[in-house]
Enzyme design. Structure first.
Site, PDB file in Angstrom:
ATOM      1  N   ASN A   8     -85.367  41.124  19.138  1.00  0.00           N
ATOM      2  CA  ASN A   8     -85.384  40.297  18.444  1.00  0.00           C
ATOM      3  C   ASN A   8     -84.543  40.306  16.865  1.00  0.00           C
ATOM      4  O   ASN A   8     -84.857  41.788  16.047  1.00  0.00           O
ATOM      5  CB  ASN A   8     -86.645  40.423  17.092  1.00  0.00           C
ATOM      6  CG  ASN A   8     -86.858  40.044  16.074  1.00  0.00           C
ATOM      7  OD1 ASN A   8     -86.310  39.597  14.617  1.00  0.00           O
ATOM      8  ND2 ASN A   8     -88.467  40.570  15.531  1.00  0.00           N
ATOM      9  N   TRP A   9     -83.196  40.008  16.704  1.00  0.00           N
ATOM     10  CA  TRP A   9     -82.184  40.129  15.359  1.00  0.00           C
ATOM     11  C   TRP A   9     -82.553  40.546  14.735  1.00  0.00           C
ATOM     12  O   TRP A   9     -81.584  40.391  13.236  1.00  0.00           O
ATOM     13  CB  TRP A   9     -81.138  39.523  15.764  1.00  0.00           C
ATOM     14  CG  TRP A   9     -80.623  39.456  17.548  1.00  0.00           C
ATOM     15  CD1 TRP A   9     -80.888  40.040  18.277  1.00  0.00           C
ATOM     16  CD2 TRP A   9     -79.275  38.829  17.746  1.00  0.00           C
ATOM     17  NE1 TRP A   9     -79.906  39.553  19.693  1.00  0.00           N
ATOM     18  CE2 TRP A   9     -79.241  39.098  19.381  1.00  0.00           C
ATOM     19  CE3 TRP A   9     -78.284  37.654  17.506  1.00  0.00           C
ATOM     20  CZ2 TRP A   9     -78.163  38.996  19.957  1.00  0.00           C
ATOM     21  CZ3 TRP A   9     -76.833  37.247  17.705  1.00  0.00           C
ATOM     22  CH2 TRP A   9     -76.835  38.089  19.723  1.00  0.00           C
ATOM     23  N   LYS A  10     -84.030  40.063  14.056  1.00  0.00           N
ATOM     24  CA  LYS A  10     -84.343  39.426  12.338  1.00  0.00           C
ATOM     25  C   LYS A  10     -83.185  38.574  11.780  1.00  0.00           C
ATOM     26  O   LYS A  10     -82.301  37.852  12.604  1.00  0.00           O
ATOM     27  CB  LYS A  10     -84.189  40.917  11.992  1.00  0.00           C
ATOM     28  CG  LYS A  10     -85.267  41.290  12.841  1.00  0.00           C
ATOM     29  CD  LYS A  10     -86.800  42.367  11.894  1.00  0.00           C
ATOM     30  CE  LYS A  10     -87.192  43.124  13.759  1.00  0.00           C
ATOM     31  NZ  LYS A  10     -88.306  43.818  12.284  1.00  0.00           N
ATOM     32  N   HIS A  88     -94.879  36.744  13.181  1.00  0.00           N
ATOM     33  CA  HIS A  88     -94.405  37.937  13.344  1.00  0.00           C
ATOM     34  C   HIS A  88     -94.822  38.786  12.192  1.00  0.00           C
ATOM     35  O   HIS A  88     -95.476  38.053  11.416  1.00  0.00           O
ATOM     36  CB  HIS A  88     -92.825  38.045  12.735  1.00  0.00           C
ATOM     37  CG  HIS A  88     -92.096  39.578  13.408  1.00  0.00           C
ATOM     38  ND1 HIS A  88     -92.093  39.824  12.108  1.00  0.00           N
ATOM     39  CD2 HIS A  88     -91.575  40.236  14.384  1.00  0.00           C
ATOM     40  CE1 HIS A  88     -90.944  41.664  12.641  1.00  0.00           C
ATOM     41  NE2 HIS A  88     -91.199  41.251  13.761  1.00  0.00           N
ATOM     42  N   GLU A  90     -93.574  39.772   9.817  1.00  0.00           N
ATOM     43  CA  GLU A  90     -92.960  40.366   8.065  1.00  0.00           C
ATOM     44  C   GLU A  90     -92.954  38.663   7.879  1.00  0.00           C
ATOM     45  O   GLU A  90     -93.255  38.431   6.799  1.00  0.00           O
ATOM     46  CB  GLU A  90     -91.172  40.108   8.753  1.00  0.00           C
ATOM     47  CG  GLU A  90     -91.093  41.709   8.984  1.00  0.00           C
ATOM     48  CD  GLU A  90     -89.784  42.210   9.765  1.00  0.00           C
ATOM     49  OE1 GLU A  90     -88.874  40.977  10.021  1.00  0.00           O
ATOM     50  OE2 GLU A  90     -89.849  43.475  10.408  1.00  0.00           O
ATOM     51  N   GLU A 160     -97.632  44.978  17.886  1.00  0.00           N
ATOM     52  CA  GLU A 160     -96.347  45.687  17.393  1.00  0.00           C
ATOM     53  C   GLU A 160     -97.134  46.006  15.914  1.00  0.00           C
ATOM     54  O   GLU A 160     -97.842  45.477  14.716  1.00  0.00           O
ATOM     55  CB  GLU A 160     -96.000  44.469  16.222  1.00  0.00           C
ATOM     56  CG  GLU A 160     -95.232  43.808  17.394  1.00  0.00           C
ATOM     57  CD  GLU A 160     -93.257  43.265  17.157  1.00  0.00           C
ATOM     58  OE1 GLU A 160     -92.667  43.817  18.012  1.00  0.00           O
ATOM     59  OE2 GLU A 160     -93.011  42.799  16.062  1.00  0.00           O
ATOM     60  N   GLY A 166     -89.326  49.163  12.328  1.00  0.00           N
ATOM     61  CA  GLY A 166     -88.217  49.426  11.865  1.00  0.00           C
ATOM     62  C   GLY A 166     -88.583  51.063  11.383  1.00  0.00           C
ATOM     63  O   GLY A 166     -87.408  50.900  10.271  1.00  0.00           O
ATOM     64  N   SER A 204     -90.214  50.070  16.912  1.00  0.00           N
ATOM     65  CA  SER A 204     -89.446  51.210  17.362  1.00  0.00           C
ATOM     66  C   SER A 204     -89.303  51.201  18.486  1.00  0.00           C
ATOM     67  O   SER A 204     -88.797  52.537  19.213  1.00  0.00           O
ATOM     68  CB  SER A 204     -89.439  52.307  16.509  1.00  0.00           C
ATOM     69  OG  SER A 204     -90.221  51.513  14.722  1.00  0.00           O
ATOM     70  N   GLY A 225     -86.294  45.370  18.147  1.00  0.00           N
ATOM     71  CA  GLY A 225     -86.135  44.838  16.548  1.00  0.00           C
ATOM     72  C   GLY A 225     -84.066  45.918  16.525  1.00  0.00           C
ATOM     73  O   GLY A 225     -83.084  45.038  17.308  1.00  0.00           O
ATOM     74  N   GLY A 226     -84.285  46.597  15.956  1.00  0.00           N
ATOM     75  CA  GLY A 226     -82.858  47.686  15.686  1.00  0.00           C
ATOM     76  C   GLY A 226     -82.420  47.550  17.067  1.00  0.00           C
ATOM     77  O   GLY A 226     -81.080  47.102  16.441  1.00  0.00           O
TER      78      GLY A 226
HETATM   79  P1  PGA Z   1     -88.149  47.463  15.183  1.00  0.00           P
HETATM   80  O1  PGA Z   1     -88.737  46.045  15.371  1.00  0.00           O
HETATM   81  O2  PGA Z   1     -87.783  47.413  16.906  1.00  0.00           O
HETATM   82  O3  PGA Z   1     -86.946  47.868  14.888  1.00  0.00           O
HETATM   83  O4  PGA Z   1     -88.921  48.446  15.209  1.00  0.00           O
HETATM   84  C1  PGA Z   1     -89.581  45.131  16.173  1.00  0.00           C
HETATM   85  C2  PGA Z   1     -89.334  43.876  16.019  1.00  0.00           C
HETATM   86  O5  PGA Z   1     -90.210  44.185  14.542  1.00  0.00           O
HETATM   87  O6  PGA Z   1     -90.224  42.719  16.322  1.00  0.00           O
END
Ligand code: PGA
Length: 245
Positions: A8-10, A88, A90, A160, A166, A204, A225-226
């Site tokens: 997930n590049w966001k 998600h 967010e 999640e 994050g 994470s 994500g990251g």
């Molecule tokens: P993260 O993000 O791996 O940076 O914690 C995961 C996500 O929000 O899908």
């Protein structure tokens, strides 16, 4: 079942940075890899390493028409998307998406042959109040309402925990194992073919904890994500999903 590792590049990337990142990705036998990228980069991703599927991070619940700023499932399908993340945390927290909207987005995705990656998970306050499965059950029930029992088996569910996203530290393997088992049994209890549903962990997930997380029963992949922005890390995680080092 084949594990899925979805990046997930966001809201990250640039044409140049994406090119570098993609240069570092290659298929891992026995693992399905996907990258969920910002909309404008879908066209760039028409060319991508073999064996890496394409996904988006959101989709409109609507089919077409006067919905300024929205992107339809049909458009995503036209650009070769196989997956789309819906719900998600967010989007729920920052953009006001409620459970019902998430359900309708999942339905719009499936109607165009896309596989929705439905994100669920509790906040820290909800965990502290002992409401983990109450929250996740409510989130899943809205999707089940929108899809029905048969179609529900076609979605991917990503657990999640909001408090692990994050921050660099994932939920513990015990916590992940407990919730994943509970999600599968919740689905089974609703009459869904739960054994067929891929359950991803996200929050994470990194190169140094992926193998331990994949060793947990009921973890059928990861939503990353990251660490998905660093090709070498995404490759380590994908290999870990395949059982390699
Ligand atoms: P993260 O993000 O791996 O940076 O914690 C995961 C996500 O929000 O899908």
């Amino acid at each position: 079942m084949t594990r899925l590792v979805a990046g997930n590049w966001k809201m990250n990337g640039s044409l140049a940075a994406n090119r570098d990142l993609l240069d570092g990705l290659m298929a891992v036998p026995g693992v399905e890899m996907a990258v969920c990228v910002p909309y404008p980069y879908l066209a760039q991703l028409l060319e991508r390493p073999a064996g890496v599927a394409l996904g988006a991070q959101d989709v409109s619940e609507f089919e077409a028409g006067a919905y300024t700023g929205e992107v339809s499932a049909g458009m995503l399908a036209e650009f070769g998307c196989r997956y789309v993340i819906v719900g998600h945390s967010e989007r729920r927290a920052l953009f006001g998406e409620d459970d019902a909207v998430v359900g309708r987005k999942a339905r719009a995705a499936l109607a165009h042959g896309l596989v929705p990656i439905v994100c669920v998970g509790e906040t820290l306050a909800e965990r502290d109040e002992g409401r983990v499965m109450a929250v996740i059950g409510r989130q899943l029930a809205a999707v089940l309402d929108a899809l029905g029992v048969a179609a529900m088996a076609q979605v991917v569910v990503a657990y999640e925990p909001v408090w692990a996203i994050g921050i660099g530290r994932s939920a513990s393997v015990e916590q992940v194992g407990e919730v994943h088992a509970a999600i599968r049994s919740w689905l089974a209890g609703q009459g869904v073919a739960a054994a067929a549903v891929r359950l991803l962990y996200g929050g994470s997930m990194k190169a140094d904890n992926a193998a331990a997380l994949f060793a947990v029963p009921d973890v059928d992949g990861g939503l990353v994500g990251g660490a998905s922005l660093v090709a070498a890390d995404f490759m380590v995680i994908s290999r870990a999903a395949g059982g390699g080092v």
